[in-house]
Scaffold this motif. Structure first.
Motif, PDB file in Angstrom:
ATOM      1  N   TYR A   1     -63.182  35.524 -46.167  1.00 21.21           N
ATOM      2  CA  TYR A   1     -61.771  35.805 -46.632  1.00 21.21           C
ATOM      3  C   TYR A   1     -61.164  37.127 -46.460  1.00 21.21           C
ATOM      4  O   TYR A   1     -60.026  37.184 -46.385  1.00 21.21           O
TER       5      TYR A   1
ATOM      6  N   ASN B   1     -68.326  31.186 -43.200  1.00 21.14           N
ATOM      7  CA  ASN B   1     -67.192  30.566 -43.355  1.00 21.14           C
ATOM      8  C   ASN B   1     -66.919  30.219 -45.005  1.00 21.14           C
ATOM      9  O   ASN B   1     -65.704  30.261 -45.376  1.00 21.14           O
ATOM     10  N   CYS B   2     -68.096  30.719 -45.739  1.00 23.35           N
ATOM     11  CA  CYS B   2     -67.971  30.322 -47.222  1.00 23.35           C
ATOM     12  C   CYS B   2     -67.715  31.572 -47.977  1.00 23.35           C
ATOM     13  O   CYS B   2     -67.768  31.759 -49.249  1.00 23.35           O
ATOM     14  N   GLN B   3     -67.985  32.744 -47.200  1.00 22.10           N
ATOM     15  CA  GLN B   3     -68.178  34.129 -48.063  1.00 22.10           C
ATOM     16  C   GLN B   3     -67.007  35.025 -48.120  1.00 22.10           C
ATOM     17  O   GLN B   3     -66.081  34.751 -47.338  1.00 22.10           O
TER      18      GLN B   3
ATOM     19  N   ASN C   1     -62.258  28.415 -50.925  1.00 22.67           N
ATOM     20  CA  ASN C   1     -62.702  26.997 -51.289  1.00 22.67           C
ATOM     21  C   ASN C   1     -63.981  27.574 -52.225  1.00 22.67           C
ATOM     22  O   ASN C   1     -64.905  27.970 -51.791  1.00 22.67           O
ATOM     23  N   GLU C   2     -63.933  27.166 -53.528  1.00 26.91           N
ATOM     24  CA  GLU C   2     -64.660  27.665 -54.501  1.00 26.91           C
ATOM     25  C   GLU C   2     -66.122  27.130 -54.739  1.00 26.91           C
ATOM     26  O   GLU C   2     -66.973  27.461 -54.790  1.00 26.91           O
ATOM     27  N   ASP C   3     -66.010  25.769 -54.210  1.00 25.51           N
ATOM     28  CA  ASP C   3     -67.270  24.882 -53.806  1.00 25.51           C
ATOM     29  C   ASP C   3     -68.109  25.743 -52.649  1.00 25.51           C
ATOM     30  O   ASP C   3     -69.238  25.574 -53.090  1.00 25.51           O
ATOM     31  N   ASN C   4     -67.471  25.899 -51.735  1.00 29.64           N
ATOM     32  CA  ASN C   4     -68.250  26.453 -50.633  1.00 29.64           C
ATOM     33  C   ASN C   4     -68.848  27.971 -51.013  1.00 29.64           C
ATOM     34  O   ASN C   4     -69.870  28.228 -50.733  1.00 29.64           O
ATOM     35  N   PHE C   5     -68.043  28.495 -51.759  1.00 28.07           N
ATOM     36  CA  PHE C   5     -68.585  29.878 -52.282  1.00 28.07           C
ATOM     37  C   PHE C   5     -69.471  29.894 -53.017  1.00 28.07           C
ATOM     38  O   PHE C   5     -70.660  30.433 -53.252  1.00 28.07           O
TER      39      PHE C   5
ATOM     40  N   TRP D   1     -75.202  19.606 -49.286  1.00 28.01           N
ATOM     41  CA  TRP D   1     -75.519  20.455 -48.087  1.00 28.01           C
ATOM     42  C   TRP D   1     -77.025  19.981 -47.701  1.00 28.01           C
ATOM     43  O   TRP D   1     -77.271  19.962 -46.502  1.00 28.01           O
TER      44      TRP D   1
ATOM     45  N   MET E   1     -73.805  30.797 -43.271  1.00 28.53           N
ATOM     46  CA  MET E   1     -72.530  30.168 -44.149  1.00 28.53           C
ATOM     47  C   MET E   1     -71.331  31.181 -44.146  1.00 28.53           C
ATOM     48  O   MET E   1     -70.926  31.344 -45.042  1.00 28.53           O
TER      49      MET E   1
ATOM     50  N   SER F   1     -72.783  28.912 -51.201  1.00 25.38           N
ATOM     51  CA  SER F   1     -73.359  29.979 -50.190  1.00 25.38           C
ATOM     52  C   SER F   1     -74.078  30.919 -51.221  1.00 25.38           C
ATOM     53  O   SER F   1     -74.932  31.556 -50.808  1.00 25.38           O
TER      54      SER F   1
END
Length: 397
Positions: free
Chosen positions: A204, A198-200, A354-358, A394, A196, A361
């Motif tokens: 960024y 792209n969520c980390q 994206n805080e939900d994705n963070f 997920w 994951m 992860s």
């Protein structure tokens, strides 16, 4: 800058694929620096890549590991070490890496952005006497001859690692430390093994420097650019979520169980939450402490610890350990959002997050510390409705 990303779920064979890549490299001029979270993995690399004669930095007499790795780099050795040492790399080490054209293989992301603990009085003293603010609010240390209590901050700031967070009045109210991009840029190539990506936060962080990404997949334990579909369903089917309404009622609001919620919570709410955790471990799963895990924010740990589960606590941001692969029940008592200072750090550098994705992860990192690594079913108590919904999406793809 280009980064090779090997993004696959736990157990897909990321490490094995990179070991195979190393072993199949016939060019003796290719040099590797393999960074791993586990000391056990250090031994695995040395054994599995025996033709490449990987060396490990060691403490010998009056030499520390940082001095040891300098000597290994000067000799152009293939090196395997840990994240802990990687964080301490100096400008001298950066130059040695450049000279020798090393390839970096990093197993799991690094802790590249974090807040700095400092009192308001110390921050004011430093800002008034010892630094100036440059572009992007980066601090520059101005007192070269300084020696004293701020020596640690001096070293961080001199290495271009600190950015000030400025309030509406133009005053610095916090400091954020970030990893020097020059270390990654020093390598001929960078391979990052994670899940994951792209969520980390590291994604960024790389985006700030306009990084290009080359995505690799795993096929028959080898890297390929041909897109592969991994069997995530097998692992996802092992994750069971506690959906008992009575236990979950406390987390109904979107902000429930967040840092701000704990700061303003009443004794009655804390006691109810504490009873819920006890009920989950004692009556729902009825397991000994050696089979369970629980976590919450560091500041809330003392409030929530209780009989039968207190010693099974792990830090909320735990990653990169195999010490808990026998744990089959988890209480995840938090609602994760990015630290506002870190979020603003990225926004100020024109990177959206994206805080939900963070949150997802980070939650999955903790789940992967459990018995799921041994393909065993786990049950997770997740009282935050927001976190349950994020995880369920997920699980349902």
């Amino acid at each position: 800058m280009k980064v090779n990303v090997v993004d696959a779920i736990c157990g897909a064979g990321k490490s094995t694929s990179l070991i195979n890549m190393i072993n199949e490299t016939n060019d003796n001029n290719v040099k590797y620096l393999y960074i791993t979270p586990f000391l056990s993995e250090v031994e695995r690399i040395k054994i599995s890549c025996y033709k490449k004669h990987f060396k490990e930095p060691r403490i010998i007499k009056n030499r520390n590991k940082l001095m040891s790795i300098k000597e290994l780099l000067k000799k152009g050795e293939n090196i395997v070490s840990t994240h802990a040492l990687f964080k301490k790399f100096t400008p001298e080490i950066i130059n040695l890496i450049k000279e020798q054209n090393y390839i970096l293989i990093m197993d799991e992301v690094a802790d590249v952005v974090k807040t700095i603990s400092i009192t308001p009085d110390d921050l004011k003293t430093i800002m008034d006497k010892y630094v100036e603010i440059t572009d992007n609010n980066i601090l520059r240390w101005t007192e070269e001859e300084y020696e004293g209590k701020f020596e640690g901050y001096k070293e961080m700031i001199k290495n271009n690692r600190v950015q000030a967070s400025i309030d509406k009045k133009g005053k610095a109210h916090a400091l954020v430390q970030f990893f020097p991009i020059e270390i990654f840029q020093a390598f001929k190539e960078v391979y990052l093994l994670t899940y994951m990506f792209n969520c980390q936060i590291q994604k960024y962080y790389f985006d700030i420097y306009h990084t290009e990404y080359i995505y690799w997949y795993i096929k028959d334990f080898h890297l390929t650019k041909e897109r592969q579909e991994y069997n995530e369903k097998e692992i996802k089917n092992l994750i069971k979520v506690c959906n008992i309404s009575k236990l979950n009622a406390i987390g109904e609001n979107r902000s429930s169980l967040s840092v701000s919620w704990f700061e303003s919570s009443t004794d009655k709410e804390i006691e109810k939450l504490k009873n819920n955790i006890y009920n989950f471990f004692r009556n729902i799963v009825d397991l000994p402490s050696g089979k369970i895990l629980w976590t919450t924010f560091k500041e809330s740990k003392e409030k929530l610890k209780g009989k039968g589960y207190a010693k099974s606590f792990v830090p909320l941001n735990i990653r990169a350990t195999n010490n808990y692969i026998d744990r089959v029940a988890i209480a995840y008592i938090s609602n994760r959002y990015l630290n506002p200072l870190i979020k603003n750090f990225f926004i100020n550098n024109h990177v959206s997050v994206n805080e939900d994705n963070f949150a997802l992860s980070e939650l999955i990192q903790l789940i992967f510390r459990s018995a799921i690594r041994n393909k065993k079913e786990i049950l997770i108590y997740l009282p935050s409705k927001r976190m349950r919904n994020i995880l369920q999406k997920w699980l349902d793809n």
